[in-house]
Design an enzyme around this catalytic site. Structure first.
Site, PDB file in Angstrom:
ATOM      1  N   LYS A 126       0.835  -1.203   0.000  1.00 50.95           N
ATOM      2  CA  LYS A 126       0.000   0.000   0.000  1.00 50.95           C
ATOM      3  C   LYS A 126       0.877   1.264   0.000  1.00 50.95           C
ATOM      4  O   LYS A 126       0.610   2.213  -0.729  1.00 50.95           O
ATOM      5  CB  LYS A 126      -0.909   0.025   1.229  1.00 50.95           C
ATOM      6  N   ASP A 149      -9.671   1.658   4.597  1.00 52.28           N
ATOM      7  CA  ASP A 149     -10.307   0.397   4.958  1.00 52.28           C
ATOM      8  C   ASP A 149     -11.052  -0.084   3.721  1.00 52.28           C
ATOM      9  O   ASP A 149     -11.654   0.719   2.998  1.00 52.28           O
ATOM     10  CB  ASP A 149     -11.256   0.585   6.147  1.00 52.28           C
TER      11      ASP A 149
HETATM   12  P1  IMP Z   1      -7.890  -3.780   4.354  1.00 52.85           P
HETATM   13  O1  IMP Z   1      -8.858  -2.803   4.913  1.00 52.85           O
HETATM   14  O2  IMP Z   1      -7.117  -3.233   3.199  1.00 52.85           O
HETATM   15  O3  IMP Z   1      -7.008  -4.411   5.396  1.00 52.85           O
HETATM   16  O4  IMP Z   1      -8.764  -4.972   3.722  1.00 52.85           O
HETATM   17  C1  IMP Z   1      -9.606  -5.797   4.510  1.00 52.85           C
HETATM   18  C2  IMP Z   1      -9.771  -7.152   3.837  1.00 52.85           C
HETATM   19  O5  IMP Z   1     -10.442  -6.991   2.577  1.00 52.85           O
HETATM   20  C3  IMP Z   1      -8.462  -7.865   3.503  1.00 52.85           C
HETATM   21  O6  IMP Z   1      -8.007  -8.642   4.584  1.00 52.85           O
HETATM   22  C4  IMP Z   1      -8.854  -8.726   2.314  1.00 52.85           C
HETATM   23  O7  IMP Z   1      -9.497  -9.901   2.756  1.00 52.85           O
HETATM   24  C5  IMP Z   1      -9.874  -7.865   1.604  1.00 52.85           C
HETATM   25  N1  IMP Z   1      -9.241  -7.046   0.550  1.00 52.85           N
HETATM   26  C6  IMP Z   1      -8.913  -5.726   0.630  1.00 52.85           C
HETATM   27  N2  IMP Z   1      -8.369  -5.290  -0.508  1.00 52.85           N
HETATM   28  C7  IMP Z   1      -8.345  -6.376  -1.334  1.00 52.85           C
HETATM   29  C8  IMP Z   1      -7.876  -6.559  -2.664  1.00 52.85           C
HETATM   30  O8  IMP Z   1      -7.368  -5.640  -3.333  1.00 52.85           O
HETATM   31  N3  IMP Z   1      -8.015  -7.792  -3.172  1.00 52.85           N
HETATM   32  C9  IMP Z   1      -8.556  -8.829  -2.486  1.00 52.85           C
HETATM   33  N4  IMP Z   1      -8.983  -8.712  -1.237  1.00 52.85           N
HETATM   34  C10 IMP Z   1      -8.891  -7.493  -0.657  1.00 52.85           C
END
Ligand code: IMP
Length: 192
Positions: free
Chosen positions: A13, A69
């Protein structure tokens, strides 16, 4: 140069955001400011969780900050797993468990429409701002591809015949929910 904290330690990220900023902002990670606490995401919406993280940094470290998020929102499940995407199959589960659960739940469902939605919360000059990025697509019948992370092997974006995990990082990062939200954030931060 303006300094701003991105409330993450996720290298992918950080790299993605720094690439878009192109040296016009100094983007610091949580470890750059010596913040090693686990910031608990207790919100029930993406907006709330993003704000919790940004506010924690502002309140405890004094820096302007943004945080993201993301959730996978499935139409037939009224938007679930959404904010619970990372722990859909239970606390401390693996991505494969989440994907298997989702494929199982949708086994007899024709409506496979889904979207990834990212919300970025920014606290700048004591004001809150939100930036959203959405990519629409569908949940495939089984897992395909090895690239990416999370639900990538079962998400096929509209207009493509392959999953995110088959398309690979370059294609994904040019069209993704996170890229869209990040571009909006950067446009705002770099406008003056
Ligand atoms: P975060 O808020 O970026 O931590 O995303 C939360 C959850 O959403 C992650 O643990 C993944 O399971 C899913 N997720 C977020 N972004 C992606 C992506 O770009 N591809 C696939 N899964 C994602």
């Amino acid at each position: 140069m303006k300094e701003i904290v991105f409330a993450t330690n996720n290298k992918h990220k950080l790299e993605e955001v720094r690439k878009i900023a192109d040296g016009r902002l100094q983007i610091l990670s949580l470890s750059d400011i010596n913040c090693h606490e686990d910031i608990e995401e207790t919100g029930t919406t993406l907006e709330a969780n993003a704000l919790i993280k940004a506010k924690y940094v502002k309140d405890n470290y004094g820096y302007d900050c943004f945080a993201d998020d993301t959730g996978l929102e499935v139409e037939a499940l009224a938007g679930l797993p959404g904010v619970y995407s990372s722990r859909y199959a239970g606390e401390a589960c693996r991505p494969a468990d989440n994907m298997n659960k989702l494929l199982n739940v949708l086994k007899h469902t024709d409506n496979r429409k889904a979207r990834f939605r990212t919300v970025i919360a920014l606290i700048s000059n004591s004001k809150e701002h939100y930036f959203e990025g959405i990519i629409n697509g569908e949940i495939t019948l089984d897992q395909k591809g090895n690239a990416g992370f999370g639900y990538d092997p079962i998400f096929k974006p509209d207009g493509y015949n392959q999953t995110f995990a088959e398309l690979g990082d370059d294609v994904k990062n040019s069209i993704s929910h996170r890229a869209l939200a990040t571009q909006k954030l950067m446009k705002f931060l770099l406008k003056d």
